[in-house]
Design a protein around this motif. Sequence first.
Motif, short mmCIF file in Angstrom:
data_model
loop_
_atom_site.label_atom_id
_atom_site.label_comp_id
_atom_site.label_asym_id
_atom_site.label_seq_id
_atom_site.Cartn_x
_atom_site.Cartn_y
_atom_site.Cartn_z
N ALA A 102 0.18 -9.12 2.53
CA ALA A 102 -0.03 -7.72 2.89
C ALA A 102 0.58 -6.80 1.84
O ALA A 102 1.54 -7.17 1.15
N VAL A 103 0.03 -5.61 1.76
CA VAL A 103 0.51 -4.60 0.82
C VAL A 103 0.70 -3.30 1.59
O VAL A 103 -0.17 -2.90 2.38
N ALA A 104 1.81 -2.64 1.38
CA ALA A 104 2.10 -1.40 2.10
C ALA A 104 1.14 -0.29 1.70
O ALA A 104 0.65 -0.23 0.57
N VAL A 105 0.88 0.60 2.65
CA VAL A 105 0.00 1.75 2.43
C VAL A 105 0.76 3.03 2.77
O VAL A 105 1.40 3.11 3.84
N LYS A 106 0.72 3.98 1.87
CA LYS A 106 1.36 5.27 2.11
C LYS A 106 0.42 6.38 1.65
O LYS A 106 -0.02 6.38 0.51
N LYS A 107 0.08 7.27 2.57
CA LYS A 107 -0.84 8.36 2.28
C LYS A 107 -2.16 7.85 1.70
O LYS A 107 -2.71 8.42 0.76
N GLY A 108 -2.62 6.74 2.26
CA GLY A 108 -3.91 6.18 1.87
C GLY A 108 -3.91 5.40 0.57
O GLY A 108 -4.98 4.96 0.13
N GLU A 216 0.97 4.21 -15.79
CA GLU A 216 -0.24 4.32 -14.97
C GLU A 216 0.08 3.75 -13.59
O GLU A 216 1.11 3.10 -13.39
N ALA A 217 -0.79 4.00 -12.64
CA ALA A 217 -0.58 3.48 -11.29
C ALA A 217 -0.59 1.95 -11.30
O ALA A 217 -1.42 1.32 -11.96
N ILE A 218 0.37 1.36 -10.58
CA ILE A 218 0.50 -0.10 -10.48
C ILE A 218 0.26 -0.49 -9.02
O ILE A 218 0.74 0.21 -8.12
N PRO A 219 -0.45 -1.58 -8.74
CA PRO A 219 -0.59 -2.02 -7.35
C PRO A 219 0.79 -2.23 -6.72
O PRO A 219 1.69 -2.80 -7.34
N TYR A 220 0.96 -1.76 -5.52
CA TYR A 220 2.25 -1.79 -4.82
C TYR A 220 2.78 -3.22 -4.71
O TYR A 220 2.00 -4.17 -4.53
N PRO A 221 4.10 -3.41 -4.83
CA PRO A 221 4.67 -4.76 -4.71
C PRO A 221 4.26 -5.41 -3.39
O PRO A 221 4.49 -4.85 -2.31
N PRO A 222 3.63 -6.57 -3.45
CA PRO A 222 3.09 -7.18 -2.23
C PRO A 222 4.08 -8.08 -1.50
O PRO A 222 5.11 -8.48 -2.03
N ILE A 223 3.72 -8.38 -0.28
CA ILE A 223 4.35 -9.47 0.46
C ILE A 223 3.36 -10.63 0.37
O ILE A 223 2.16 -10.46 0.61
N VAL A 224 3.85 -11.79 -0.01
CA VAL A 224 2.98 -12.96 -0.20
C VAL A 224 3.43 -14.09 0.71
O VAL A 224 4.55 -14.10 1.22
N MET A 225 2.54 -15.05 0.88
CA MET A 225 2.86 -16.22 1.71
C MET A 225 2.51 -17.49 0.95
O MET A 225 1.62 -17.49 0.08
N ARG A 238 -1.26 -12.37 8.95
CA ARG A 238 -2.13 -11.26 8.53
C ARG A 238 -2.34 -10.28 9.69
O ARG A 238 -2.26 -9.06 9.52
N ASP A 239 -2.62 -10.82 10.86
CA ASP A 239 -2.83 -9.97 12.03
C ASP A 239 -1.56 -9.19 12.36
O ASP A 239 -1.62 -8.01 12.73
N GLY A 240 -0.42 -9.86 12.21
CA GLY A 240 0.85 -9.21 12.52
C GLY A 240 1.14 -8.02 11.62
O GLY A 240 1.54 -6.95 12.08
N PHE A 241 0.91 -8.18 10.31
CA PHE A 241 1.14 -7.09 9.38
C PHE A 241 0.07 -6.00 9.51
O PHE A 241 0.39 -4.81 9.47
N GLU A 242 -1.18 -6.41 9.68
CA GLU A 242 -2.27 -5.44 9.76
C GLU A 242 -2.09 -4.50 10.95
O GLU A 242 -2.36 -3.30 10.85
N ASP A 267 -1.74 -3.28 4.65
CA ASP A 267 -3.11 -3.74 4.48
C ASP A 267 -3.09 -5.24 4.22
O ASP A 267 -2.61 -5.69 3.18
N ALA A 268 -3.59 -6.01 5.17
CA ALA A 268 -3.61 -7.46 5.03
C ALA A 268 -4.92 -7.96 4.42
O ALA A 268 -5.16 -9.17 4.38
N HIS A 269 -5.74 -7.04 3.95
CA HIS A 269 -7.00 -7.40 3.29
C HIS A 269 -7.08 -6.77 1.90
O HIS A 269 -8.18 -6.51 1.39
N PHE A 270 -5.96 -6.52 1.31
CA PHE A 270 -5.89 -5.91 -0.01
C PHE A 270 -6.51 -6.86 -1.04
O PHE A 270 -6.15 -8.03 -1.11
N PRO A 271 -7.47 -6.39 -1.84
CA PRO A 271 -8.17 -7.29 -2.78
C PRO A 271 -7.25 -7.78 -3.89
O PRO A 271 -6.61 -6.98 -4.59
N ALA A 272 -7.19 -9.06 -4.08
CA ALA A 272 -6.36 -9.65 -5.13
C ALA A 272 -6.79 -9.15 -6.52
O ALA A 272 -5.97 -9.06 -7.44
N ALA A 273 -8.07 -8.79 -6.66
CA ALA A 273 -8.59 -8.34 -7.95
C ALA A 273 -7.92 -7.07 -8.44
O ALA A 273 -7.94 -6.76 -9.63
#
Length: 300
Positions: A102-108, A216-225, A238-242, A267-273
């Motif tokens: 999951a990746v945190a979301v702030k102001k979209g 430049e903007a960097i993807p937010y530091p993720p939580i990984v499993m 995923r359901d728990g974080f989402e 966001d537990a569906h954040f694209p790895a790309a």
Amino acid sequence: MAAILAALALAGCSQPSTAGKGAPLHVLLIPADGGTESGTLADYRPIFAAVGKSAGIDFDLKVAQSYGAVVEAMCNGTADIAFVGPVTYLQASQRGCADLLAVAVKKGQSVYYAGLFARKDSPIRSIADLRGKSVAFGDVNSTSSFVFPVTMLIGAHIDPVKDLGALRLTGSHANSLAALIGKRVDAAALSFDSYDKAVREHVPGATEVKVIARSEAIPYPPIVMASRLPAELKQRLRDGFEGVAKAPGVTPEMIRGYGGAQVDGYDAHFPAARFDAAARKMALLSDDLKGEILKKSAER
């Protein structure tokens, strides 16, 4: 030597995980802000408590002694979940050890920024002014206190080995900021989240610092499993974080992210790309260049 250092860094985290056997899931956090247990644990205990409450999962949180130690723990089975930087995630993912959780979301948005900072009373105004100056960086595996700032220097045609004065690797964002405030270096590289946390916590001297460059903007530091976790457990996580932000009994103050800042949700569906840009920055730093930087940082 590298193997010995990794073993030392993982002291206290050497027992294989018992994930999926009723025991708590082992969570390892990068030492983003000083490397102490208290600060980083205080940042992330609220969100894991919230997810645990809503998903019925117990978590055991620990702080690693280095970014590299987190990768090793994910890959040797002693950590089930980790809070990491984008580069640390990529390192573990490339070894087949970690999946995005999951990746945190702030102001979209799910982004953050690296910066180069100097003291307000310094004549340094831009990256170009860093020639011949001393600069503090964090951990060599840190996205925002090393990888992006170094590539910012390279993009400004400054060779970090040949063109800088002294170069210091402090191990963390907080240590680099402390070196700058304490006038031990002329400039420091750290994330804006870490700087904002220092201001928020009234760290002496933090408000006497100015920004000389922003990444430049960097993807937010993720939580990984860990990739090895059972599929059913991965989905529960995923359901728990989402759904954590809307879970019964969970207050907005519990939804925290990097630096302990309050976020809107995860966001537990954040694209790895979306981490491809970070991968390209990482590729710019060859092993030879990192070796030269490490050598320079050891000079006194």
